[in-house]
Design an enzyme around this catalytic site. Sequence first.
Site, PDB file in Angstrom:
ATOM      1  N   TYR A  16      14.861  59.050   0.785  1.00  0.00           N
ATOM      2  CA  TYR A  16      15.597  58.789   2.022  1.00  0.00           C
ATOM      3  C   TYR A  16      15.579  57.296   2.281  1.00  0.00           C
ATOM      4  O   TYR A  16      14.529  56.654   2.176  1.00  0.00           O
ATOM      5  CB  TYR A  16      14.948  59.523   3.214  1.00  0.00           C
ATOM      6  N   GLU A  24      22.827  54.806   6.234  1.00  0.00           N
ATOM      7  CA  GLU A  24      21.879  55.844   5.826  1.00  0.00           C
ATOM      8  C   GLU A  24      22.289  56.398   4.469  1.00  0.00           C
ATOM      9  O   GLU A  24      23.434  56.810   4.289  1.00  0.00           O
ATOM     10  CB  GLU A  24      21.846  56.975   6.857  1.00  0.00           C
TER      11      GLU A  24
END
Length: 399
Positions: free
Chosen positions: A109, A197
């Site tokens: 992530y 992101e």
Amino acid sequence: MDIHEYQAKELLRGFGVGVPDGALAYSPEQAAYRARELGGSRWIVKAQVHAGGRGKAGGVKLCGSDHEIADAAAAMFGRRLVTHQTGPEGKGVYRVYVEAAVPFEREIYLGFVLDRTTQRVMIVASSQGGMEIEEISAKSPESIVRSTVEPAVGLREFQAREIAFALGIPPGLTQQMVRTLQGCYRAFRDLDATMVEINPLVITTDNRILALDAKMTFDTNALFRHPQIAELRDKSQEDPRESSAADRGLNYIGLSGNIGCIVNGAGLAMATMDTIKMAGGEPANFLDIGGGATPERVAKAFRLVTSDKNVQAILVNIFAGINRCDWVADGVVQALKAEPLDMPVVVRLAGTNVEEGLKILARSGLPIIRATSLMEAAERAVIAWKNDAAQNTKVRVAG
Ligand code: GDP
Ligand code: MN
């Protein structure tokens, strides 16, 4: 402003971030054709909507043939995809992205956000990619790495290496990871993003670091200096009420109650919502007319707020500093004379030229309910709405 995954990937690629080969399609046939152009034997078909959580909602499909691709795309097109981020109304799918499927070993992530406390860009990363960051922070908070960037020097190589190390990136891939982190940071900074992101960022079986997903959000107030980003806006992904307000220079937020609110300033909007709730009502929306609103602008605001079918009463709450109560009153009267409304309207005015404003309302002869304090205004709006709703029910029952 949000953009699509395929657009974010294209931008990030320009900053040296690795992304799989992919192509956009507007129909199932085109999706199959695009896959043949890309080559290979396994593809991913991805619904392009401004929301995450598509994987779990049927918006991401692994396919092994033309037919599967066309079927997967056909099931996505024209449908509203509902994910945990879209709300129950979902988001329309009008484009799909076809990518060569990539076998990978690890999912990471990677997020870049603005941290208001340190007033810096903060990098948030975790070795437990693939799940949402909320889930990661609940299930394995110890895996989360945070690092803030000093704006004067940017993301330095040693800092990026530290992040790579903390994520357990194999030494042979450190340099690629550094390039990826620095590319994302530069994209964030140069393009005035507020969020980047990548989830997941993967290490492929052939040792490449690739962004399999990408999300970017931009600062709307900086779009004037990035016309190429402003062009990426996709109105089909916006609440139509909000985009039509934005096109008219008004700030509109849609909510789910019955009282429409016209206010000036975001702070007063928040206070008005709270007071309506305290008085036992629910706001349907709020529209911020901003400072220096002309009567025409106020009239426009009325049309926008009442175009929402859930609105059954209106509360106008103006605290005029830069604004002028007489102009706002003029606007309210103009709007109501042009298009009489079948619902109660409560107006509370305070500040510059308030006496003049109240006179205009009184002289108009319109059934406008006036209030002096914010609490009184909210209570009157809620009572008027309830009475009106009760009467309408009676009429319907009688009829
Ligand atoms: P999201 O659910 O909206 O965040 O969509 P993603 O693009 O993140 O896709 C969801 C999941 O699909 C990812 O976490 C991956 O596990 C998987 N996925 C996406 N692209 C690929 C790919 O090219 N190859 C493989 N094997 N899986 C993929
Ligand atoms: Mn994702």
